[in-house]
Scaffold this motif. Sequence first.
Motif, PDB file in Angstrom:
ATOM      1  N   ARG A  49      15.429  26.679 -56.718  1.00  0.00           N
ATOM      2  CA  ARG A  49      15.453  25.640 -57.737  1.00  0.00           C
ATOM      3  C   ARG A  49      16.844  25.021 -57.756  1.00  0.00           C
ATOM      4  N   MET A  76       7.793  19.664 -63.751  1.00  0.00           N
ATOM      5  CA  MET A  76       6.850  20.755 -63.920  1.00  0.00           C
ATOM      6  C   MET A  76       5.587  20.464 -63.112  1.00  0.00           C
ATOM      7  N   PRO A  77       5.166  21.373 -62.239  1.00  0.00           N
ATOM      8  CA  PRO A  77       3.933  21.144 -61.484  1.00  0.00           C
ATOM      9  C   PRO A  77       2.740  20.996 -62.423  1.00  0.00           C
ATOM     10  N   LEU A  82      -0.534  23.978 -59.610  1.00  0.00           N
ATOM     11  CA  LEU A  82      -0.405  25.420 -59.778  1.00  0.00           C
ATOM     12  C   LEU A  82      -1.636  26.146 -59.231  1.00  0.00           C
ATOM     13  N   SER A 108       9.267  29.244 -59.860  1.00  0.00           N
ATOM     14  CA  SER A 108      10.049  28.239 -60.574  1.00  0.00           C
ATOM     15  C   SER A 108       9.324  27.778 -61.832  1.00  0.00           C
ATOM     16  N   ALA A 109       8.025  27.545 -61.723  1.00  0.00           N
ATOM     17  CA  ALA A 109       7.254  27.067 -62.873  1.00  0.00           C
ATOM     18  C   ALA A 109       7.176  28.116 -63.977  1.00  0.00           C
ATOM     19  N   THR A 110       6.899  29.369 -63.609  1.00  0.00           N
ATOM     20  CA  THR A 110       6.740  30.409 -64.626  1.00  0.00           C
ATOM     21  C   THR A 110       8.073  30.814 -65.245  1.00  0.00           C
ATOM     22  N   ARG A 112      10.540  28.592 -65.794  1.00  0.00           N
ATOM     23  CA  ARG A 112      10.960  27.468 -66.628  1.00  0.00           C
ATOM     24  C   ARG A 112      10.049  27.231 -67.831  1.00  0.00           C
ATOM     25  N   SER A 113       8.793  27.610 -67.717  1.00  0.00           N
ATOM     26  CA  SER A 113       7.848  27.257 -68.780  1.00  0.00           C
ATOM     27  C   SER A 113       6.838  28.371 -69.013  1.00  0.00           C
ATOM     28  N   SER A 116       3.064  27.612 -68.589  1.00  0.00           N
ATOM     29  CA  SER A 116       2.395  27.679 -67.286  1.00  0.00           C
ATOM     30  C   SER A 116       1.745  29.027 -67.049  1.00  0.00           C
TER      31      SER A 116
END
Length: 312
Positions: A49, A76-77, A82, A108-110, A112-113, A116
């Motif tokens: 990232r 964010m994907p 995802l 990266s997604a999990t 950051r958010s 997700s």
Amino acid sequence: PSSALYLNSLCSSPTRTLQRGAFRVGEFASGDDARRMEDAPPPGSLAGRPPSAPALPDDVVPPPGSPAAMSRAWRMPSKAELQHAVQALRDDPYDADRCVACCTLLESATQRSSASHKKVLAAGAAEAFLVAMKVHLRNVEVQTLALRTLQHLASSVYLNGPKLVADVGACAAAVAAMNAHAGHPLLQQAACHALELVAFGGLEQRGRAVADGAIEAVVQALKAHKDSASVVQSALAALQVLTEEGENAVKRFADAGGVSSLVSALQAHKDDAQVSYWGNLLVRTLSTFSIDVKTEIQRKCHWKGLELDLED
């Protein structure tokens, strides 16, 4: 914000005075140092990232390739993206490059958010990661990215994340990864975080982690990486919750050489407040179940001039 911040609501005893995993989730080890995700390495590195940069006005265009530019470029994907990444892992777990790409996106997604997590878990990510970990046991990048993602998912107590992750065999997979890559500090730290959060999620999960050899693996990490403050912190925190399983867990800790490893780590980082905090919490837990272990730790600490705080 960290996906583990809500764990503060579970802190129901004096040993939970710090949010479980909150100050460490999002950190990673690099040699003997720990850096936060905001200071991550460039794209294409293991963390996968962009680094952070001071906020710029919207009308200011940052130089191409700069931290600010990379930060703006990340998004964010979508749910479909995802799901596609999870499905790609399930369809072809043997392609290492594809696994790394999918794991990087999902980690990266999990990280950051937390929003997700529900999408990723519903798509069957936990099972997909375990398959990829078994296929690519010798690939440290796949192992580390998978462990970091499982760590984030295990922090989602409100989604039953710890149980869902444990039920697919994550504890045994984490132990296998630790044994296969004993000299890799980032992987060891990620595995300790994952085991800690799974074990903290419930009695059943904690018992499974202990049965799968988590205590022995974490003690070995503590011993092998005693000079890395970030690995030591994660190992002590994991051992603290794992040894709450009771007398058998404390015996496994002692039989694995945990007492000497613990004292050596405390000596190496005697001026580190977080190491001292988790070390003292661990000693309190051990003392609850074994006077002999408590006495041995106190004796060794006295010889090294270390002071323990065993008052709740």
